[in-house]
Design an enzyme around this catalytic site. Structure first.
Site, PDB file in Angstrom:
ATOM      1  CG  ASP A  67      23.432  -3.955  -8.033  1.00 49.18           C
ATOM      2  OD1 ASP A  67      23.500  -3.684  -9.238  1.00 49.18           O
ATOM      3  OD2 ASP A  67      22.431  -3.730  -7.339  1.00 49.18           O
ATOM      4  CG  ASN A 136      12.632  -3.794  -0.227  1.00 46.07           C
ATOM      5  OD1 ASN A 136      13.212  -3.088  -1.055  1.00 46.07           O
ATOM      6  ND2 ASN A 136      13.100  -4.952   0.173  1.00 46.07           N
ATOM      7  CD  GLU A 143      16.825  -6.290  -0.611  1.00 51.18           C
ATOM      8  OE1 GLU A 143      15.783  -5.677  -0.285  1.00 51.18           O
ATOM      9  OE2 GLU A 143      17.012  -6.721  -1.765  1.00 51.18           O
TER      10      GLU A 143
HETATM   11  C1  F6R Z   1      19.880  -2.178  -9.956  1.00 55.98           C
HETATM   12  C2  F6R Z   1      19.646  -2.148  -8.527  1.00 55.98           C
HETATM   13  C3  F6R Z   1      18.285  -2.195  -7.891  1.00 55.98           C
HETATM   14  C4  F6R Z   1      17.173  -1.580  -8.727  1.00 55.98           C
HETATM   15  C5  F6R Z   1      15.834  -1.697  -8.008  1.00 55.98           C
HETATM   16  C6  F6R Z   1      14.690  -1.191  -8.870  1.00 55.98           C
HETATM   17  O1  F6R Z   1      21.260  -2.161 -10.260  1.00 55.98           O
HETATM   18  O2  F6R Z   1      20.596  -2.113  -7.837  1.00 55.98           O
HETATM   19  O3  F6R Z   1      18.348  -1.560  -6.647  1.00 55.98           O
HETATM   20  O4  F6R Z   1      17.462  -0.236  -8.991  1.00 55.98           O
HETATM   21  O5  F6R Z   1      15.583  -3.030  -7.675  1.00 55.98           O
HETATM   22  O6  F6R Z   1      14.525  -2.052  -9.959  1.00 55.98           O
HETATM   23  P1  F6R Z   1      13.565  -1.673 -11.159  1.00 55.98           P
HETATM   24  O7  F6R Z   1      14.152  -0.477 -11.815  1.00 55.98           O
HETATM   25  O8  F6R Z   1      13.604  -2.870 -12.064  1.00 55.98           O
HETATM   26  O9  F6R Z   1      12.229  -1.404 -10.567  1.00 55.98           O
END
Ligand code: F6R
Length: 241
Positions: A67, A136, A143
Site C-alpha cells: 500500500d 481491527n 478495513e
Molecule cells: C502495512 C499495512 C498495515 C499494517 C498493519 C499493522 O503496509 O498495510 O496493514 O501491516 O496496520 O501495523 P503494525 O505492524 O504497525 O502494527
C-alpha cells in the site's frame, strides 16, 4: 494454516526472516510482497544482517508493497516509499527498477490501481506475501467492510486512522485522506502468505481472525482459506488462545 509460536518480537522476526531468505535462496528470482509498519521492521533488520554477511542475495528479486498513501510523493518522509527505502531497500541489492509500490503521486486512482495489478500479473504473481495485521483485523488498508475488497483499489481512511496519523504531520490537514492498497483477492493470489503478529494488544483480534468465522468484518479471517498461509506470532499475541 500453519501457526508458528515465537518467544517474542525478536524471535518472531528471525523466524520470519528465515522463511523469506529460504524463499530467496530456493528461488533467486522470487517476487516478494512486502509490508510497512512496526511488525516487519525486525525482519528487515535481520535480512540486512544476513545480506551483509553474504548469506542471502536479493539481486534477482522483484518486490511489490501492499500500500501507499494517495497524494504523498516518494520523497515525503511519511510515504511508504520512504519507509521502505530507509528500513530495507537502501541496504540491500534489489534492482531499483524491480522495486514496486503504488504511486501515491498518481492521483488518477483507477489508472494507478489498474497499472499496479497489471504489473503484479506481468511479474508472474507474488511468490511470498508478507503481512502485518491491524488491531481491527485489517490487512493492507483493507478495513472491516460488508464485503471483501478484491483488486488493488483506493480507500478512504477512517477518521480514527487520520486522527492516529496526525502526530507524524505538521497539521491534521496534511494527513492523507486516501490510500491505494492491494485488495483481498490480490493478497489471496500470492502463492504463500506469511503474517507476523506481536504483542498483547493483538491477542484478541488474532483469536477472532483465525479461530472465529470468516467474515469481511474481520478482513484477516479470509486467510483461513489460503492454501499456504503461515502465521508467526509471539507468546503475547497468542495469549488469548
Ligand atoms: C502495512 C499495512 C498495515 C499494517 C498493519 C499493522 O503496509 O498495510 O496493514 O501491516 O496496520 O501495523 P503494525 O505492524 O504497525 O502494527
Amino acid at each position: 494454516m500453519k501457526i508458528i509460536r515465537a518467544k517474542d518480537y525478536n524471535d518472531m522476526s528471525r523466524k520470519a526472516a528465515n522463511i523469506i531468505s529460504a524463499q530467496v535462496i530456493l528461488k533467486p528470482d522470487s517476487v516478494l510482497g512486502l509490508a510497512t509498519g512496526s511488525s516487519p521492521i525486525g525482519i528487515y533488520e535481520q535480512l540486512i544482517k544476513w545480506y551483509n554477511k553474504g548469506d542471502v542475495d536479493f539481486g534477482g528479486c522483484t518486490t511489490f508493497n501492499l500500500d501507499e498513501y494517495r497524494g504523498l510523493t516518494p520523497d515525503h518522509d511519511q510515504s511508504y516509499h520512504y519507509f521502505m527505502h530507509k528500513n530495507f531497500f537502501d541496504a540491500v541489492n534489489i534492482p531499483a527498477e524491480r522495486i514496486n509500490l503504488p504511486d501515491g503521486a498518481q492521483l488518477d486512482a483507477e489508472r494507478e490501481c489498474k497499472r499496479y495489478d497489471a504489473a503484479i500479473k506481468a511479474a508472474g504473481g507474488i511468490d511470498l506475501q508478507l503481512l502485518g495485521m491491524g488491531l481491527n483485523g485489517h490487512i493492507g488498508f483493507n478495513e472491516p467492510n460488508d464485503e471483501f475488497d478484491k483488486e488493488t483499489h483506493c480507500v478512504d481512511l477512517t477518521e480514527m486512522t487520520i486522527e492516529a496519523n496526525k502526530r507524524f504531520f505538521n497539521s491534521i490537514d496534511e494527513v492523507p485522506r486516501q490510500a491505494y492498497t492491494m485488495g483481498i483477492a490480490t493478497i489471496m493470489r500470492a502463492k504463500c502468505v506469511l503474517m507476523v503478529v506481536s504483542g498483547k494488544d493483538k491477542a484478541e483480534i488474532l483469536k477472532k481472525s483465525f479461530f472465529g468465522p470468516i467474515t469481511p468484518q474481520v478482513p484477516a479471517s479470509i486467510l483461513q482459506l489460503h492454501p499456504n498461509f503461515v502465521l508467526i506470532a509471539d507468546e503475547d499475541a497468542l495469549s488469548a488462545l
